[in-house]
Design a protein around this motif. Structure first.
Motif, PDB file in Angstrom:
ATOM      1  N   ASN A 176      38.915  29.726  65.702  1.00  0.00           N
ATOM      2  CA  ASN A 176      38.544  29.786  67.120  1.00  0.00           C
ATOM      3  C   ASN A 176      37.490  28.777  67.550  1.00  0.00           C
ATOM      4  N   LEU A 177      37.443  27.612  66.927  1.00  0.00           N
ATOM      5  CA  LEU A 177      36.552  26.562  67.405  1.00  0.00           C
ATOM      6  C   LEU A 177      37.155  25.951  68.664  1.00  0.00           C
ATOM      7  N   PRO A 178      36.369  25.782  69.701  1.00  0.00           N
ATOM      8  CA  PRO A 178      36.906  25.141  70.901  1.00  0.00           C
ATOM      9  C   PRO A 178      37.154  23.654  70.654  1.00  0.00           C
ATOM     10  N   GLU A 179      38.041  23.068  71.450  1.00  0.00           N
ATOM     11  CA  GLU A 179      38.269  21.632  71.371  1.00  0.00           C
ATOM     12  C   GLU A 179      36.957  20.911  71.610  1.00  0.00           C
ATOM     13  N   GLY A 180      36.788  19.789  70.931  1.00  0.00           N
ATOM     14  CA  GLY A 180      35.571  19.010  71.109  1.00  0.00           C
ATOM     15  C   GLY A 180      35.328  18.103  69.928  1.00  0.00           C
ATOM     16  N   ASP A 181      34.167  17.490  69.907  1.00  0.00           N
ATOM     17  CA  ASP A 181      33.777  16.596  68.829  1.00  0.00           C
ATOM     18  C   ASP A 181      32.837  17.320  67.880  1.00  0.00           C
ATOM     19  N   TYR A 182      33.084  17.131  66.598  1.00  0.00           N
ATOM     20  CA  TYR A 182      32.310  17.797  65.549  1.00  0.00           C
ATOM     21  C   TYR A 182      31.968  16.802  64.451  1.00  0.00           C
ATOM     22  N   ALA A 183      31.013  17.156  63.630  1.00  0.00           N
ATOM     23  CA  ALA A 183      30.693  16.444  62.397  1.00  0.00           C
ATOM     24  C   ALA A 183      30.343  17.499  61.359  1.00  0.00           C
ATOM     25  N   VAL A 184      30.678  17.229  60.106  1.00  0.00           N
ATOM     26  CA  VAL A 184      30.437  18.190  59.039  1.00  0.00           C
ATOM     27  C   VAL A 184      29.629  17.528  57.932  1.00  0.00           C
ATOM     28  N   ALA A 185      28.641  18.244  57.443  1.00  0.00           N
ATOM     29  CA  ALA A 185      27.871  17.829  56.268  1.00  0.00           C
ATOM     30  C   ALA A 185      27.774  19.025  55.339  1.00  0.00           C
ATOM     31  N   VAL A 186      28.026  18.803  54.052  1.00  0.00           N
ATOM     32  CA  VAL A 186      27.959  19.873  53.066  1.00  0.00           C
ATOM     33  C   VAL A 186      27.266  19.348  51.809  1.00  0.00           C
ATOM     34  N   PHE A 187      26.759  20.275  51.011  1.00  0.00           N
ATOM     35  CA  PHE A 187      26.244  19.907  49.698  1.00  0.00           C
ATOM     36  C   PHE A 187      26.507  21.046  48.733  1.00  0.00           C
ATOM     37  N   HIS A 188      26.522  20.725  47.455  1.00  0.00           N
ATOM     38  CA  HIS A 188      26.719  21.720  46.406  1.00  0.00           C
ATOM     39  C   HIS A 188      25.348  22.116  45.882  1.00  0.00           C
ATOM     40  N   ASP A 189      24.954  23.322  46.193  1.00  0.00           N
ATOM     41  CA  ASP A 189      23.636  23.835  45.812  1.00  0.00           C
ATOM     42  C   ASP A 189      23.671  24.261  44.345  1.00  0.00           C
ATOM     43  N   LEU A 190      23.531  23.301  43.464  1.00  0.00           N
ATOM     44  CA  LEU A 190      23.684  23.546  42.027  1.00  0.00           C
ATOM     45  C   LEU A 190      22.714  24.592  41.488  1.00  0.00           C
ATOM     46  N   ASN A 191      21.492  24.592  41.979  1.00  0.00           N
ATOM     47  CA  ASN A 191      20.496  25.548  41.460  1.00  0.00           C
ATOM     48  C   ASN A 191      20.307  26.752  42.374  1.00  0.00           C
TER      49      ASN A 191
END
Length: 82
Positions: A11-26
Motif C-alpha cells: 500500500n505505498l502510494p505512487e511517488g518517488d522513493y529511495a532505499v538504504a539498508v545495512f546488515h547489522d552484523l552485531n
C-alpha cells in the motif's frame, strides 16, 4: 554464496522513493563505522547508488513507484567492494 531476503511493503502510494539498508552484523541497531567513519558492516542503496568516499543523495538512489507492484533489488556489499 548469495543469501536472498525479501521485504514487502504494501500500500505505498505512487511517488518517488529511495532505499538504504545495512546488515547489522552485531545486532546493536546501528551501522558501525571505523575511526574514519567508513562502514564496517555491509550496506546498499537503491539504484546501486553506493559510492566509496561519499554517501549518495536522494537523487542518486531515487526510483519512481508508478505501478502496483515493483521489485527493487539491493546488493549488500562491504565498503571495500564499492
Amino acid at each position: 554464496d548469495t543469501l536472498e531476503r525479501k521485504l514487502s511493503i504494501p500500500n505505498l502510494p505512487e511517488g518517488d522513493y529511495a532505499v538504504a539498508v545495512f546488515h547489522d552484523l552485531n545486532k546493536n541497531g546501528r551501522l558501525n563505522t571505523n575511526w574514519l567513519g567508513i562502514p564496517t558492516e555491509p550496506y546498499a542503496f537503491s539504484n546501486d547508488a553506493g559510492r566509496k568516499w561519499k554517501k549518495p543523495g536522494f537523487e542518486d538512489a531515487r526510483f519512481s513507484l508508478k505501478e502496483h507492484s515493483k521489485v527493487v533489488e539491493l546488493r549488500l556489499r562491504s565498503w571495500k567492494e564499492y
